[in-house]
Design an enzyme around this catalytic site. Structure first.
Site, PDB file in Angstrom:
ATOM      1  N   GLY A  22     -45.767   3.257   4.697  1.00 20.12           N
ATOM      2  CA  GLY A  22     -44.604   4.140   4.798  1.00 20.12           C
ATOM      3  C   GLY A  22     -43.696   3.984   3.591  1.00 20.12           C
TER       4      GLY A  22
ATOM      5  NE  ARG B  78     -40.168  -2.753  14.792  1.00 20.64           N
ATOM      6  CZ  ARG B  78     -41.200  -3.395  15.308  1.00 20.64           C
ATOM      7  NH1 ARG B  78     -41.521  -3.208  16.566  1.00 20.64           N
ATOM      8  NH2 ARG B  78     -41.941  -4.202  14.566  1.00 20.64           N
TER       9      ARG B  78
ATOM     10  CB  SER C 175     -54.295   5.500  -0.769  1.00 20.39           C
ATOM     11  OG  SER C 175     -53.915   5.526   0.586  1.00 20.39           O
TER      12      SER C 175
ATOM     13  CE  LYS D  29     -60.088   2.774   6.150  1.00 18.71           C
ATOM     14  NZ  LYS D  29     -59.285   1.679   5.599  1.00 18.71           N
TER      15      LYS D  29
ATOM     16  CB  THR E  45     -61.776  -0.115   3.331  1.00 14.79           C
ATOM     17  OG1 THR E  45     -60.962   1.037   3.153  1.00 14.79           O
ATOM     18  CG2 THR E  45     -61.001  -1.084   4.179  1.00 14.79           C
TER      19      THR E  45
ATOM     20  CB  SER F 169     -59.416  -3.818   2.348  1.00 15.23           C
ATOM     21  OG  SER F 169     -59.643  -3.823   3.747  1.00 15.23           O
TER      22      SER F 169
ATOM     23  CD  GLU G  70     -53.966   0.213  12.504  1.00 16.39           C
ATOM     24  OE1 GLU G  70     -54.222  -0.298  13.612  1.00 16.39           O
ATOM     25  OE2 GLU G  70     -53.042   1.018  12.342  1.00 16.39           O
TER      26      GLU G  70
HETATM   27  N1  NAI Z   1     -51.157  -0.576   3.626  1.00  8.68           N
HETATM   28  C1  NAI Z   1     -51.985   0.335   3.137  1.00  8.68           C
HETATM   29  O1  NAI Z   1     -52.445   0.215   1.994  1.00  8.68           O
HETATM   30  C2  NAI Z   1     -52.354   1.534   3.962  1.00  8.68           C
HETATM   31  C3  NAI Z   1     -52.088   1.599   5.314  1.00  8.68           C
HETATM   32  N2  NAI Z   1     -52.463   2.693   6.025  1.00  8.68           N
HETATM   33  C4  NAI Z   1     -52.208   2.764   7.450  1.00  8.68           C
HETATM   34  O2  NAI Z   1     -50.826   2.820   7.691  1.00  8.68           O
HETATM   35  C5  NAI Z   1     -50.554   2.273   8.984  1.00  8.68           C
HETATM   36  C6  NAI Z   1     -49.412   1.294   8.847  1.00  8.68           C
HETATM   37  O3  NAI Z   1     -49.909   0.248   8.028  1.00  8.68           O
HETATM   38  P1  NAI Z   1     -49.000  -0.580   7.039  1.00  8.68           P
HETATM   39  O4  NAI Z   1     -47.801   0.175   6.635  1.00  8.68           O
HETATM   40  O5  NAI Z   1     -49.871  -1.086   5.979  1.00  8.68           O
HETATM   41  O6  NAI Z   1     -48.587  -1.790   8.010  1.00  8.68           O
HETATM   42  P2  NAI Z   1     -47.612  -2.975   7.755  1.00  8.68           P
HETATM   43  O7  NAI Z   1     -48.203  -4.128   8.463  1.00  8.68           O
HETATM   44  O8  NAI Z   1     -47.273  -3.143   6.323  1.00  8.68           O
HETATM   45  O9  NAI Z   1     -46.289  -2.537   8.503  1.00  8.68           O
HETATM   46  C7  NAI Z   1     -46.242  -2.058   9.802  1.00  8.68           C
HETATM   47  C8  NAI Z   1     -44.817  -1.640  10.023  1.00  8.68           C
HETATM   48  O10 NAI Z   1     -44.715  -0.962  11.252  1.00  8.68           O
HETATM   49  C9  NAI Z   1     -43.502  -1.399  11.860  1.00  8.68           C
HETATM   50  N3  NAI Z   1     -43.615  -1.184  13.289  1.00  8.68           N
HETATM   51  C10 NAI Z   1     -44.505  -1.690  14.139  1.00  8.68           C
HETATM   52  N4  NAI Z   1     -44.271  -1.236  15.372  1.00  8.68           N
HETATM   53  C11 NAI Z   1     -43.205  -0.406  15.287  1.00  8.68           C
HETATM   54  C12 NAI Z   1     -42.486   0.368  16.227  1.00  8.68           C
HETATM   55  N5  NAI Z   1     -42.834   0.423  17.505  1.00  8.68           N
HETATM   56  N6  NAI Z   1     -41.441   1.064  15.771  1.00  8.68           N
HETATM   57  C13 NAI Z   1     -41.110   1.025  14.490  1.00  8.68           C
HETATM   58  N7  NAI Z   1     -41.752   0.332  13.551  1.00  8.68           N
HETATM   59  C14 NAI Z   1     -42.786  -0.387  13.956  1.00  8.68           C
HETATM   60  C15 NAI Z   1     -43.382  -2.852  11.485  1.00  8.68           C
HETATM   61  O11 NAI Z   1     -42.057  -3.294  11.589  1.00  8.68           O
HETATM   62  C16 NAI Z   1     -43.856  -2.825  10.040  1.00  8.68           C
HETATM   63  O12 NAI Z   1     -42.804  -2.544   9.160  1.00  8.68           O
HETATM   64  C17 NAI Z   1     -51.851   1.638   9.473  1.00  8.68           C
HETATM   65  O13 NAI Z   1     -52.456   2.470  10.404  1.00  8.68           O
HETATM   66  C18 NAI Z   1     -52.695   1.551   8.220  1.00  8.68           C
HETATM   67  O14 NAI Z   1     -54.084   1.637   8.480  1.00  8.68           O
HETATM   68  C19 NAI Z   1     -53.073   3.744   5.446  1.00  8.68           C
HETATM   69  C20 NAI Z   1     -53.353   3.728   4.113  1.00  8.68           C
HETATM   70  C21 NAI Z   1     -53.016   2.624   3.277  1.00  8.68           C
HETATM   71  O1  13P Z   2     -56.582   2.039   4.581  1.00  8.25           O
HETATM   72  C1  13P Z   2     -56.495   1.383   3.573  1.00  8.25           C
HETATM   73  C2  13P Z   2     -57.057   1.833   2.286  1.00  8.25           C
HETATM   74  O2  13P Z   2     -57.335   3.194   2.307  1.00  8.25           O
HETATM   75  C3  13P Z   2     -55.870   0.050   3.614  1.00  8.25           C
HETATM   76  O3  13P Z   2     -56.822  -0.844   4.048  1.00  8.25           O
HETATM   77  P1  13P Z   2     -56.410  -2.116   4.905  1.00  8.25           P
HETATM   78  O4  13P Z   2     -55.630  -1.636   6.087  1.00  8.25           O
HETATM   79  O5  13P Z   2     -57.706  -2.765   5.236  1.00  8.25           O
HETATM   80  O6  13P Z   2     -55.580  -2.979   3.992  1.00  8.25           O
END
Ligand code: NAI
Ligand code: 13P
Length: 321
Positions: A12, A31, A131, A184, A241, A247, A271
């Site tokens: 985000g 949050r 990404s 994946k 990934t 990852s 995830e």
């Molecule tokens: N980190 C990456 O490179 C990428 C992540 N994603 C996807 O994005 C999604 C989020 O992953 P990340 O941002 O990496 O996770 P993260 O572990 O960095 O952060 C998760 C965030 O969600 C917040 N959170 C959890 N429950 C919540 C709730 N009920 N209300 C409000 N906030 C809440 C936490 O406080 C934390 O800030 C996942 O599904 C992931 O697969 C997709 C592409 C890339």
């Molecule tokens: O979804 C992702 C890359 O596209 C991020 O991968 P991870 O959640 O395994 O770090």
């Protein structure tokens, strides 16, 4: 058009940074820790380093972010329903773009299905694809899939959320896009485990390829188009990934091989662990074979040691590709 990002994790925050950097007014709802982020112009906890551009404002007040024209929901998959339920009234009347990758435990729904249940009146889309958050925030070139069943809305969101470095491709196949992004991660855990166990790059290539076959079987059983799975959200994200220690899913798999994580869930967002269980459950109900996913679940649940899981996969009957 303004953008609200709900969830200030790595992804985000990265999306908020790149969109604000490209001139969109962005409000990022966290949050916790919003004031610190706003003052420091950095999300030191989840994405240390990249600075917040001028047009990015962090807030702890969800209604401020939810007032934007388009909302990106960037929380982990299993947190999407509680978030949407809690704030359903604020989310009801504007386009929602789910940015999470996974299958919900219990319902076996993807993010679009969860939003359809909780806020049925809100137009919805899914943003997924290969990404790493750090790459996006650093302004490195990235291509993602914007999946939306309504073509006009999809085209509007594609234009609104693309930037000079973040290139969005569009599809109407929401099921295919979200399943590619979810499944994946399970294969990445298996690949990390294989590499951690010293089985070598050839074994990883085999797992990726046979993993892709089972991703396709499941997706097609649910009506997805094979072309979607072959695109950024499936094949593209599988490659990223399963081959990078950037990852968390892959690293978690490596930890399983080193017995650091066996039978436990990781402290960071992984995830693929919950998704493996949810996908295996759905596959059993559909009568779809997903041997790698089943093996990952068996290891996670402590029913099989990693070497046993690998032996089980290798002992499967020989068959046509
Ligand atoms: N980190 C990456 O490179 C990428 C992540 N994603 C996807 O994005 C999604 C989020 O992953 P990340 O941002 O990496 O996770 P993260 O572990 O960095 O952060 C998760 C965030 O969600 C917040 N959170 C959890 N429950 C919540 C709730 N009920 N209300 C409000 N906030 C809440 C936490 O406080 C934390 O800030 C996942 O599904 C992931 O697969 C997709 C592409 C890339
Ligand atoms: O979804 C992702 C890359 O596209 C991020 O991968 P991870 O959640 O395994 O770090």
């Amino acid at each position: 058009m303004s953008v609200g990002v709900l969830g200030a994790g790595a992804f985000g925050t990265a999306l908020a940074i790149v969109l604000a950097g490209a001139g969109r007014p962005v409000t990022l709802w966290a949050r916790e820790g919003a004031d610190e982020m706003q003052a420091a112009r950095e999300n030191a906890r989840r994405l240390p380093g990249p600075r917040f551009p001028e047009g990015l404002r962090a807030t702890g007040d969800l209604s401020e972010a939810a007032a934007a024209g388009t909302l990106l929901l960037a929380v982990p998959m299993q947190r999407l329903r509680p978030l949407a339920e809690r704030h359903a009234a604020a989310l009801a009347d504007r386009p929602l773009v789910a940015c999470c990758k996974g299958v919900e435990l219990g319902t076996t729904l993807g993010p679009a299905g969860v939003l359809a249940e909780v806020v049925p009146e809100a137009p919805r889309a899914v943003l997924t694809g290969p990404s790493f958050a750090a790459d996006i925030a650093a302004g490195l070139p990235t291509a993602l899939t914007l999946a939306c069943a309504e073509p006009d809305l999809g085209a509007r969101l594609q234009a609104q959320l693309s930037t000079p470095t973040l290139r969005l491709y569009r599809t109407e196949d929401v099921t295919g896009a979200e399943l590619g992004g979810a499944l994946k991660n399970v294969i990445a855990i298996a690949c990390g485990a294989a590499m951690g166990a010293g089985l070598g790059a050839s074994a990883r290539a085999a797992l990726m390829t046979r993993g892709f076959a089972e991703m396709n079987r499941m997706a097609q059983a649910l009506g997805a188009a094979p072309a979607t799975l072959a695109g950024l959200s499936g094949f593209g994200d599988l490659v990223l990934t399963c081959t990078s220690e950037g990852s968390r899913n892959y690293r978690f798999g490596m930890g399983l091989a080193e017995s650091r994580a066996q039978g436990t869930e990781a402290a960071e967002t992984v995830e693929g662990a919950a998704t493996a269980r949810a996908a295996a459950e759905r596959a059993r109900r559909l009568g779809v074979e997903m041997p790698i996913t089943e093996a990952v679940v068996a290891v996670l649940d402590g029913r099989m040691a990693l070497n046993e899981a690998m032996e089980t996969l290798l002992a499967r009957p020989l068959r046509e590709e």
